[in-house]
Design an enzyme around this catalytic site. Structure first.
Site, PDB file in Angstrom:
ATOM      1  N   HIS A  29      31.583  41.111  44.191  1.00 17.38           N
ATOM      2  CA  HIS A  29      30.751  41.977  45.031  1.00 17.38           C
ATOM      3  C   HIS A  29      29.374  42.241  44.422  1.00 17.38           C
ATOM      4  O   HIS A  29      28.492  42.752  45.105  1.00 17.38           O
ATOM      5  CB  HIS A  29      31.452  43.317  45.279  1.00 17.38           C
ATOM      6  CG  HIS A  29      32.719  43.206  46.060  1.00 17.38           C
ATOM      7  ND1 HIS A  29      32.785  42.560  47.276  1.00 17.38           N
ATOM      8  CD2 HIS A  29      33.979  43.659  45.801  1.00 17.38           C
ATOM      9  CE1 HIS A  29      34.039  42.623  47.731  1.00 17.38           C
ATOM     10  NE2 HIS A  29      34.770  43.267  46.852  1.00 17.38           N
ATOM     11  N   ASP A  66      40.620  36.761  46.774  1.00 14.28           N
ATOM     12  CA  ASP A  66      40.638  38.223  46.757  1.00 14.28           C
ATOM     13  C   ASP A  66      40.740  38.700  48.207  1.00 14.28           C
ATOM     14  O   ASP A  66      40.225  38.049  49.114  1.00 14.28           O
ATOM     15  CB  ASP A  66      39.343  38.720  46.105  1.00 14.28           C
ATOM     16  CG  ASP A  66      39.324  40.203  45.807  1.00 14.28           C
ATOM     17  OD1 ASP A  66      39.272  40.984  46.785  1.00 14.28           O
ATOM     18  OD2 ASP A  66      39.362  40.588  44.630  1.00 14.28           O
ATOM     19  N   HIS A  68      39.245  41.004  49.652  1.00 11.97           N
ATOM     20  CA  HIS A  68      37.945  41.403  50.173  1.00 11.97           C
ATOM     21  C   HIS A  68      36.972  40.217  50.134  1.00 11.97           C
ATOM     22  O   HIS A  68      37.017  39.411  49.210  1.00 11.97           O
ATOM     23  CB  HIS A  68      37.371  42.554  49.344  1.00 11.97           C
ATOM     24  CG  HIS A  68      38.309  43.719  49.217  1.00 11.97           C
ATOM     25  ND1 HIS A  68      38.969  44.015  48.042  1.00 11.97           N
ATOM     26  CD2 HIS A  68      38.705  44.630  50.137  1.00 11.97           C
ATOM     27  CE1 HIS A  68      39.738  45.080  48.241  1.00 11.97           C
ATOM     28  NE2 HIS A  68      39.597  45.467  49.494  1.00 11.97           N
ATOM     29  N   ASP A 143      44.990  41.834  45.134  1.00 12.37           N
ATOM     30  CA  ASP A 143      44.946  42.892  46.144  1.00 12.37           C
ATOM     31  C   ASP A 143      45.434  42.411  47.514  1.00 12.37           C
ATOM     32  O   ASP A 143      45.374  43.149  48.493  1.00 12.37           O
ATOM     33  CB  ASP A 143      43.547  43.512  46.240  1.00 12.37           C
ATOM     34  CG  ASP A 143      42.418  42.507  46.134  1.00 12.37           C
ATOM     35  OD1 ASP A 143      42.693  41.299  46.279  1.00 12.37           O
ATOM     36  OD2 ASP A 143      41.270  42.921  45.904  1.00 12.37           O
TER      37      ASP A 143
END
Length: 214
Positions: A29, A66, A68, A143
């Site tokens: 990110h 991931d 996200h 996650d």
């Protein structure tokens, strides 16, 4: 900085031996000029730029699993055509404003092992022959796990292990070096989370031994 250096060292080890993993990394990110989503520096982008500019590789493919979207990686590498960004993520999740990866594969909330593994398999069967990268950077975020606090997918421990093994077997089966970084994972139960992150390394050992590595 040290974590980024560790990811770079792991990438160099993967280029030398075929497979390597790092106990950190996957900070996807982070952007050019600001941190985001618990990420300060984007190791995936740094590795890509460094190895491409030094001539160590001609093309790198980032396979980001991931939960996200890897928005920072997509934005930093947007104008780097030889760094292919692939993000396999839960569509309705952070970040709210998605970037544009080269390949965004948005998944529905609640997806479990079988459907998820089929998507991984189909994506790699298509993308690896298409791009024939010299190195794959694999963000093995846990996650996606059913017990993750921020995830919204429903993978089990076995599903995560099968995913990790699948990615590494796809790469090694095509003689493409692969480096694994741990990516995201969120739980107040730190021991359970550590075990989840450890799946990558156990899977890597299993794949390495079965492929004849020492």
């Amino acid at each position: 900085i040290r974590a980024v250096g560790g990811s770079l060292l792991a990438a160099e080890q993967a280029l030398e031996h075929g497979l390597a993993c790092h106990l950190a990394g996957g900070t996807h990110h982070a952007h050019y000029d600001h941190p985001a989503g618990f990420c300060i520096f984007n190791d995936l982008a740094v590795i890509s730029h460094y190895l491409l500019e030094s001539g160590r590789v001609n093309r790198v493919l980032i396979f980001d699993c991931d939960v996200h979207q890897g928005d920072g990686t997509a934005r930093i590498l947007e104008h780097t055509p030889d760094a292919i960004t692939v993000s396999l993520h839960c569509e309705k999740n952070f970040p709210a404003r998605k970037a544009q990866s080269d390949w965004d594969i948005g998944l529905p909330m609640g997806m479990g092992d079988t459907e998820y593994l089929q998507v991984v398999d189909e994506a790699l069967n298509y993308l690896l022959p298409l791009y024939q990268p010299d190195l794959v950077l694999y963000d093995a975020g846990v996650d996606v796990h059913k017990d993750d606090a921020l995830g919204y997918l429903k993978l089990t421990d076995e599903g995560v292990a099968a995913r990790d093994e699948s990615v590494m077997r796809h790469c090694l089966g095509r003689d493409i070096p692969v480096v694994g970084v741990i990516g995201g994972g969120y739980s107040k139960d730190r021991k359970a989370l550590a075990r989840r992150h450890g799946i990558l390394h156990h899977s890597a050992q299993k794949v390495w031994l079965s492929s004849g590595g020492h």
